[in-house]
Design a protein around this motif. Structure first.
Motif, PDB file in Angstrom:
ATOM      1  N   SER A  32       0.797  -1.225   0.000  1.00  0.00           N
ATOM      2  CA  SER A  32       0.000   0.000   0.000  1.00  0.00           C
ATOM      3  C   SER A  32       0.830   1.277   0.000  1.00  0.00           C
ATOM      4  N   TRP A  33       2.020   1.251   0.607  1.00  0.00           N
ATOM      5  CA  TRP A  33       2.800   2.472   0.787  1.00  0.00           C
ATOM      6  C   TRP A  33       4.151   2.366   0.080  1.00  0.00           C
ATOM      7  N   TRP A  34       4.529   3.454  -0.601  1.00  0.00           N
ATOM      8  CA  TRP A  34       5.893   3.537  -1.110  1.00  0.00           C
ATOM      9  C   TRP A  34       6.360   4.991  -1.152  1.00  0.00           C
ATOM     10  N   LEU A  35       7.672   5.129  -1.109  1.00  0.00           N
ATOM     11  CA  LEU A  35       8.344   6.428  -1.077  1.00  0.00           C
ATOM     12  C   LEU A  35       9.265   6.529  -2.279  1.00  0.00           C
ATOM     13  N   GLN A  36       9.299   7.675  -2.907  1.00  0.00           N
ATOM     14  CA  GLN A  36      10.189   7.851  -4.052  1.00  0.00           C
ATOM     15  C   GLN A  36      10.683   9.280  -4.116  1.00  0.00           C
ATOM     16  N   GLY A  37      11.807   9.472  -4.779  1.00  0.00           N
ATOM     17  CA  GLY A  37      12.349  10.810  -4.891  1.00  0.00           C
ATOM     18  C   GLY A  37      13.568  10.859  -5.782  1.00  0.00           C
TER      19      GLY A  37
ATOM     20  N   LYS B 171      -1.885   3.447  -1.713  1.00  0.00           N
ATOM     21  CA  LYS B 171      -2.935   2.802  -2.495  1.00  0.00           C
ATOM     22  C   LYS B 171      -3.598   1.755  -1.622  1.00  0.00           C
ATOM     23  N   SER B 172      -4.918   1.848  -1.477  1.00  0.00           N
ATOM     24  CA  SER B 172      -5.621   0.885  -0.643  1.00  0.00           C
ATOM     25  C   SER B 172      -5.485  -0.511  -1.233  1.00  0.00           C
ATOM     26  N   LEU B 173      -5.629  -1.525  -0.391  1.00  0.00           N
ATOM     27  CA  LEU B 173      -5.430  -2.902  -0.842  1.00  0.00           C
ATOM     28  C   LEU B 173      -6.407  -3.282  -1.942  1.00  0.00           C
ATOM     29  N   LYS B 174      -7.608  -2.744  -1.901  1.00  0.00           N
ATOM     30  CA  LYS B 174      -8.590  -3.021  -2.948  1.00  0.00           C
ATOM     31  C   LYS B 174      -8.434  -2.098  -4.146  1.00  0.00           C
ATOM     32  N   GLY B 175      -7.570  -1.123  -4.026  1.00  0.00           N
ATOM     33  CA  GLY B 175      -7.305  -0.219  -5.148  1.00  0.00           C
ATOM     34  C   GLY B 175      -8.328   0.881  -5.321  1.00  0.00           C
ATOM     35  N   ASN B 176      -9.255   1.049  -4.351  1.00  0.00           N
ATOM     36  CA  ASN B 176     -10.285   2.074  -4.487  1.00  0.00           C
ATOM     37  C   ASN B 176      -9.744   3.472  -4.193  1.00  0.00           C
ATOM     38  N   TRP B 177      -8.900   3.580  -3.167  1.00  0.00           N
ATOM     39  CA  TRP B 177      -8.334   4.862  -2.773  1.00  0.00           C
ATOM     40  C   TRP B 177      -6.878   4.970  -3.200  1.00  0.00           C
ATOM     41  N   ARG B 178      -6.514   6.169  -3.617  1.00  0.00           N
ATOM     42  CA  ARG B 178      -5.118   6.426  -3.963  1.00  0.00           C
ATOM     43  C   ARG B 178      -4.775   7.850  -3.541  1.00  0.00           C
ATOM     44  N   LEU B 179      -3.653   7.996  -2.846  1.00  0.00           N
ATOM     45  CA  LEU B 179      -3.221   9.294  -2.344  1.00  0.00           C
ATOM     46  C   LEU B 179      -1.755   9.506  -2.690  1.00  0.00           C
TER      47      LEU B 179
END
Length: 267
Positions: free
Chosen positions: A130-135, A166-174
């Motif tokens: 669900s979580w990742w960091l990039q830069g 990204k939510s596990l079901k893929g409905n929400w994305r931030l």
């Protein structure tokens, strides 16, 4: 090097006992022929009495710009993490620029050379599904063939950091991203008589936010996607050097804070 040829030469090393690391060395050469506007454009501006007051004039005798670059790249990658750093050294010659002629018309000319050195790094790390960091980060310095440092008027340092959910079901994305731009060199480097009419091109943080939600409804087999995008969330006042005419110091470069809402669906 033939004027019709681009070339690249590289060496890459991968060690089996450390297959997550790699090293690449490369040398490249390329050229850019002049655009039609740089060779054939002709616009002369005249005063009512017929005298020339300015304009832009092409030059059919322009030579191609050429660039030679040496790079060394270190790369690390596993199932969760990617990290890559590149050191580069470039030399550009026969640069096509503009020079004001005695009749006050701007002519396209081969105006010299430029050397650039710098480092570019990027990374991405996935904490879970669900979580990742990039830069990324870049720092550069440049100098003209005449010895003028920071000749391009580009900030020496830039960086970007973002976090994505990204939510596990893929409905929400931030997604939240912060782009940092260091202060830019003064336009007076290129034109000592520049008019100072705007604030300087100071360092700033350009923060953006994106939220989306996929809704399944009974009206359609396809989901309805709701999206909110916030630009320049910190409402920074952002100016960049005026690099075209270099008659004034800076120009407004970004809008104030803005928010956009969207709905999309198939029917």
């Amino acid at each position: 090097m033939s004027e019709h040829l681009q070339s690249a030469l590289g060496v890459q090393l991968n060690k089996p006992e450390a297959d997550q690391w790699s090293l690449k060395l490369s040398h490249t050469e390329a050229f850019r022929a002049a655009f039609g506007v740089e060779t054939n454009f002709d616009l002369i501006l005249r005063n009512p009495d017929g005298s020339i007051r300015g304009g832009l004039r092409g030059n059919p005798n322009l030579n191609p710009e050429t660039v030679r670059t040496n790079e060394i790249t270190f790369r690390y990658q596993d199932t969760k993490t990617l990290f890559e750093t590149t050191f580069y050294d470039s030399t550009m010659v026969n640069l096509i620029g503009r020079e004001r002629a005695p009749d006050n018309v701007l002519d396209f000319v081969n105006s010299g050379s430029l050397s650039l050195q710098g480092i570019e790094s990027e990374f991405k790390h996935e904490f879970n599904d669900s979580w990742w960091l990039q830069g990324n980060f870049t720092k550069q310095q440049n100098k003209s063939g005449d010895g003028i440092e920071s000749f391009t008027l580009v900030p020496e340092s830039m960086a970007k950091l973002g976090v994505v959910y990204k939510s596990l079901k893929g409905n929400w994305r931030l997604g939240v991203f912060d782009t940092y731009i260091g202060s830019a060199p003064e336009t007076s480097i290129r034109n000592p008589s520049v008019d100072v009419v705007n604030p300087p091109a100071d360092s700033h943080h350009l923060v953006s936010l994106n939220i989306s939600n996929r809704l399944q409804t009974s009206l359609s087999d396809s989901p309805v996607i709701l999206e909110l995008y916030v630009y320049n969330a910190l409402d920074e006042t952002i100016y960049y050097p005026e690099i075209a005419g270099r008659q004034i110091n800076t120009l407004p470069a970004r809008s104030d804070r803005a928010a956009y809402f969207g709905v999309s669906f198939n029917f």
